[in-house]
Motif scaffolding. Structure first.
Motif, PDB file in Angstrom:
ATOM      1  N   HIS A  71       0.847  -1.211   0.000  1.00 51.51           N
ATOM      2  CA  HIS A  71       0.000   0.000   0.000  1.00 51.51           C
ATOM      3  C   HIS A  71       0.872   1.247   0.000  1.00 51.51           C
ATOM      4  O   HIS A  71       1.636   1.489   0.934  1.00 51.51           O
ATOM      5  N   HIS A  73       0.971   5.586  -1.785  1.00 50.00           N
ATOM      6  CA  HIS A  73       0.497   6.644  -2.691  1.00 50.00           C
ATOM      7  C   HIS A  73       1.794   7.255  -3.220  1.00 50.00           C
ATOM      8  O   HIS A  73       2.310   8.225  -2.659  1.00 50.00           O
ATOM      9  N   HIS A 220      -8.698   1.899   1.985  1.00 48.72           N
ATOM     10  CA  HIS A 220      -8.416   2.098   3.413  1.00 48.72           C
ATOM     11  C   HIS A 220      -9.646   1.669   4.211  1.00 48.72           C
ATOM     12  O   HIS A 220     -10.772   1.943   3.788  1.00 48.72           O
ATOM     13  N   HIS A 257      -4.893  -0.882   6.656  1.00 52.12           N
ATOM     14  CA  HIS A 257      -4.833  -0.410   8.049  1.00 52.12           C
ATOM     15  C   HIS A 257      -5.545  -1.363   9.007  1.00 52.12           C
ATOM     16  O   HIS A 257      -4.890  -1.979   9.826  1.00 52.12           O
ATOM     17  N   ASP A 308       2.427   3.063   3.110  1.00 56.43           N
ATOM     18  CA  ASP A 308       1.544   4.207   2.932  1.00 56.43           C
ATOM     19  C   ASP A 308       2.342   5.268   2.155  1.00 56.43           C
ATOM     20  O   ASP A 308       3.453   5.012   1.684  1.00 56.43           O
TER      21      ASP A 308
HETATM   22 ZN   LIG Z   1      -2.985   5.217   2.394  1.00 60.84          ZN
END
Ligand SMILES: [Zn+2]
Length: 438
Positions: A71, A73, A220, A257, A308
């Motif tokens: 995961h 971005h 998420h 998460h 993340d």
């Molecule tokens: Zn994220």
């Protein structure tokens, strides 16, 4: 007697950790042909069996499967360090979303994703599951860097400069998928941002597309206490149970998460064979909480690891995540046996591949799989003495020890240098973005 078989590459290493089966091979070689692993064999046995066109000796190294960042971005790397020491909601609503509104463009995503891809490659990450705007620009950057990626097609129920409504987001995502569907290292997922930013009607539409097109859903879920409290106040349901009611859960559901999940949520995630992505550093930095990783794994849930985005981490570093995950699991349960080093390495490799639906291709060093291989140099003083290389990978050394990386048999990092792109140009672009954003 058969003559030695001509093949592309042999990599001899002091240690090889295939991840599955568990354990460490000593003085073995990885045999690669046509981009795939052909065999793992004692180095002394290679000469009689294979005639490699190229042979690489790594006498002080450990070979591991390429790490899977389940995961991220990626393009948010251009916002690294722009807003620290804030809880998730303030961080998002007062800093990140306004900054994105002003600056995010295809150019931003192209530069940011390429930057992130290089950082990840140099740290041994060979595959990333991304979720961001302009997935076409991201896909192009991943392809340029030579890194594998699961590209999320983002969906929100509110407008951004990228799209005005859910149908607009979906149309743009599918256009990106169509443009890159023949790229051998890219795959696509539906990436609704979160239960609290996407309403029921849009979720139903996403579930329909996921089933029709056999696409993973990457979202998420249950990241903060406030998210779960608000959801219960609004509908009486937890975010996990709401997504389950809407049909979103299942073996290709990637829930990121899962910090604030209760027993019913965990039972649902397990029954539906969902994967969870644990992002321990981001969860700690945003003070979101501690995901019950030991309980999730005990119930048989596949738990992968993610960084993340670099705006909430601020590294794209799975070595740091492995160590954080192991230490956090121990301190959260007061059980020193929680999440041993081998389990943390499995999370960062095979569990990531399973979450992304790519475990037939990657995630372990096994005959038939893609040759996504990372060499970690353990010759420095901080790796001595050496009783167990797996312990060192998680607890003693960091990503700076990654010396060489192959993806599909292609050497994309050679003696710490990325071969696919010019790193100096990417650094110049990052400095230019810094001027614009500050
Ligand atoms: Zn994220």
């Amino acid at each position: 007697m058969e003559p030695p078989k001509a093949i592309d590459l042999v990599i001899d290493a002091r240690y090889i950790v295939p991840v599955e089966p568990p354990g460490t091979l000593v003085d073995h070689a990885l045999v690669v042909d046509g981009g795939r692993i052909v065999a793992l064999a004692p180095s002394t046995s290679i000469a009689g069996a294979y005639a490699p066109r190229s042979r690489v000796a790594l006498p002080t190294h450990v070979l591991i499967p390429g790490l899977v960042n389940a995961h991220t971005h990626a393009a948010m790397v251009l916002m690294r360090g722009i807003a620290d020491d804030l809880p998730l909601r303030t961080w998002l609503e007062e800093h990140i979303w306004p900054c994105e509104g002003r600056h995010v463009s295809p150019e931003f995503v192209a530069d940011g994703t390429l930057h992130a891809a290089v950082e990840m490659l140099k740290g041994g990450i060979t595959c990333a599951s991304d979720m961001y705007f302009y997935p076409d620009a991201a896909a192009h950057a991943y392809e340029t860097a030579g890194i594998r990626a699961l590209i999320g097609m983002p969906v929100f129920d509110f407008p951004t400069p990228y799209a005005s409504d859910a149908d607009g987001y979906l149309a743009k995502g599918f256009a990106a998928r169509d443009a890159f569907k023949h790229s051998p290292r890219l795959a696509f997922a539906l990436a609704p941002h979160a239960p609290y930013t996407v309403g029921d009607d849009t979720w139903r539409k996403i579930v329909m597309y996921a089933r029709q097109l056999d696409l993973p859903i990457h979202t998420h879920v249950a990241e903060t206490r406030a998210e779960v409290d608000d959801a219960r106040a609004a509908s009486g349901e937890s975010p996990v149970l709401r997504l389950d009611r809407l049909g979103a859960t299942g073996p290709s559901f990637i829930g990121v998460h899962a910090v604030h999940v209760d027993a019913a949520d965990i039972e649902t995630l397990a029954t539906q064979q969902c994967s969870v992505v644990h992002c321990p550093v981001s969860n700690m930095k945003l003070a979101s909480g501690v995901a019950p990783v030991a309980a999730l794994m005990k119930r048989g849930i596949n738990v992968a690891l993610g960084t993340d985005g670099a705006a909430s981490n601020n590294r794209l570093d799975l070595f740091a995540e492995m160590r954080a995950a192991s230490l956090l699991a121990k301190v959260a349960t007061l059980d020193a046996a929680a999440l041993p080093a081998a389990a943390a390495l499995r999370m960062a490799t095979l569990a990531g591949a399973i979450a992304l639906g790519l475990d037939q291709q990657i995630g372990t060093l096994a005959a038939g799989k893609q040759a996504d291989v990372v060499a970690v140099d353990l010759s420095d003083i901080d790796a001595l003495p050496m009783y167990d290389p797996v312990s060192h990978l998680v607890h003693a050394v960091g990503r700076d020890k990654v010396s060489d990386v192959w993806i599909g048999g292609a050497r994309v990092v050679d003696a710490h240098r990325v071969t696919s792109v010019d790193e100096a140009i990417i650094m110049t672009r990052a400095r230019a973005w810094q001027q614009r954003l500050q």
